[in-house]
Write a protein that holds these residues in place. Sequence first.
Motif, PDB file in Angstrom:
ATOM      1  N   UNK A   1     -19.944 -42.545  -4.513  1.00  0.00           N
ATOM      2  CA  UNK A   1     -18.873 -42.817  -3.550  1.00  0.00           C
ATOM      3  C   UNK A   1     -17.780 -43.672  -4.184  1.00  0.00           C
ATOM      4  N   UNK A   2     -18.206 -44.602  -5.030  1.00  0.00           N
ATOM      5  CA  UNK A   2     -17.228 -45.443  -5.745  1.00  0.00           C
ATOM      6  C   UNK A   2     -16.266 -44.566  -6.536  1.00  0.00           C
ATOM      7  N   UNK A   3     -16.814 -43.603  -7.269  1.00  0.00           N
ATOM      8  CA  UNK A   3     -15.987 -42.702  -8.085  1.00  0.00           C
ATOM      9  C   UNK A   3     -15.061 -41.871  -7.214  1.00  0.00           C
ATOM     10  N   UNK A   4     -15.580 -41.395  -6.072  1.00  0.00           N
ATOM     11  CA  UNK A   4     -14.774 -40.574  -5.158  1.00  0.00           C
ATOM     12  C   UNK A   4     -13.542 -41.336  -4.678  1.00  0.00           C
ATOM     13  N   UNK A   5     -13.744 -42.565  -4.219  1.00  0.00           N
ATOM     14  CA  UNK A   5     -12.622 -43.330  -3.669  1.00  0.00           C
ATOM     15  C   UNK A   5     -11.733 -43.912  -4.773  1.00  0.00           C
ATOM     16  N   UNK A   6     -12.333 -44.185  -5.926  1.00  0.00           N
ATOM     17  CA  UNK A   6     -11.525 -44.660  -7.060  1.00  0.00           C
ATOM     18  C   UNK A   6     -10.581 -43.554  -7.524  1.00  0.00           C
ATOM     19  N   UNK A   7     -11.058 -42.314  -7.495  1.00  0.00           N
ATOM     20  CA  UNK A   7     -10.201 -41.179  -7.860  1.00  0.00           C
ATOM     21  C   UNK A   7      -9.061 -41.016  -6.867  1.00  0.00           C
ATOM     22  N   UNK A   8      -9.359 -41.220  -5.573  1.00  0.00           N
ATOM     23  CA  UNK A   8      -8.305 -41.145  -4.549  1.00  0.00           C
ATOM     24  C   UNK A   8      -7.261 -42.233  -4.801  1.00  0.00           C
ATOM     25  N   UNK A   9      -7.753 -43.424  -5.124  1.00  0.00           N
ATOM     26  CA  UNK A   9      -6.859 -44.550  -5.429  1.00  0.00           C
ATOM     27  C   UNK A   9      -5.952 -44.208  -6.606  1.00  0.00           C
ATOM     28  N   UNK A  10      -6.537 -43.664  -7.657  1.00  0.00           N
ATOM     29  CA  UNK A  10      -5.759 -43.330  -8.855  1.00  0.00           C
ATOM     30  C   UNK A  10      -4.763 -42.202  -8.591  1.00  0.00           C
ATOM     31  N   UNK A  11      -5.138 -41.260  -7.716  1.00  0.00           N
ATOM     32  CA  UNK A  11      -4.230 -40.161  -7.350  1.00  0.00           C
ATOM     33  C   UNK A  11      -2.983 -40.705  -6.660  1.00  0.00           C
ATOM     34  N   UNK A  12      -3.200 -41.568  -5.658  1.00  0.00           N
ATOM     35  CA  UNK A  12      -2.065 -42.131  -4.931  1.00  0.00           C
ATOM     36  C   UNK A  12      -1.243 -43.065  -5.814  1.00  0.00           C
ATOM     37  N   UNK A  13      -1.923 -43.812  -6.693  1.00  0.00           N
ATOM     38  CA  UNK A  13      -1.206 -44.699  -7.610  1.00  0.00           C
ATOM     39  C   UNK A  13      -0.323 -43.889  -8.549  1.00  0.00           C
ATOM     40  N   UNK A  14      -0.845 -42.760  -9.005  1.00  0.00           N
ATOM     41  CA  UNK A  14      -0.061 -41.872  -9.881  1.00  0.00           C
ATOM     42  C   UNK A  14       1.169 -41.336  -9.160  1.00  0.00           C
ATOM     43  N   UNK A  15       0.994 -40.951  -7.877  1.00  0.00           N
ATOM     44  CA  UNK A  15       2.119 -40.461  -7.072  1.00  0.00           C
ATOM     45  C   UNK A  15       3.189 -41.533  -6.918  1.00  0.00           C
ATOM     46  N   UNK A  16       2.741 -42.760  -6.684  1.00  0.00           N
ATOM     47  CA  UNK A  16       3.676 -43.881  -6.514  1.00  0.00           C
ATOM     48  C   UNK A  16       4.451 -44.127  -7.801  1.00  0.00           C
ATOM     49  N   UNK A  17       3.737 -44.125  -8.929  1.00  0.00           N
ATOM     50  CA  UNK A  17       4.386 -44.376 -10.224  1.00  0.00           C
ATOM     51  C   UNK A  17       5.379 -43.278 -10.582  1.00  0.00           C
TER      52      UNK A  17
END
Length: 228
Positions: A144-160
């Motif tokens: 679950x950690x990996x699942x939500x960390x990937x979501x975090x990184x996806x949105x962070x990438x979109x923001x950047x």
Amino acid sequence: MTYNNIAQVLFNHGEYYRALEYYRKTLAIFARELSTRHPLTTTTCNSIALVYSSIGDYENAEKYFSRIISAYELDPETVRPEIVSAYRNMADIYYQQGKYQKAIEYYEDALNTNELLSDAKNTDKANIYNRIALVYSAQGNYEKYTEFKNEYETFTSMINKKKEKLFATKAIEKWAVEPGTEDDIPNYLDNKEVAFEKMLYKETTLLKEEKKRICATIYLMNKQFRYS
């Protein structure tokens, strides 16, 4: 200076108990003059809760965050950013106390409520996804950690990318009026994208200049007609 402003200054200087005194005075005024669901009332409750959280008094912090959530539940049609903050801050309290399952529930409430905002921001989503990932990590649930960390990184990438695009556009605008400044354009854009952005900006600028010339011509023609 209002009671609320004094409280903020005191809080920023670490004088938490004095800050509470002035926040309570502020809340008393808002409670008397406004409704419990008014943004000023709920914002003040949030401030008081944050002070209690800062001094480790989670019981009272939870009580004031609950007041905000209760006010929202009485009027679910009215969704405001402080409601999202209340859910997220309540989750933070449970996380700090090791009550991980309750923390996840409130983080998910924050996430779902954030979706209802007309101006929901990816930065808020990324923040909440990261916090949920941290809870699962603390539980040892690495799937679950990996699942939500990937979501975090996806949105962070979109923001950047959005920030980079904005920066690139400004650099291209500068290039249009200052030839020779191509080096300021970010490298993340490939040559085709740079060429397209340059062309688009130039065409827009030319259209504006053409419109000015047409307006000027019409003005002069009207002036000549008036005096002929």
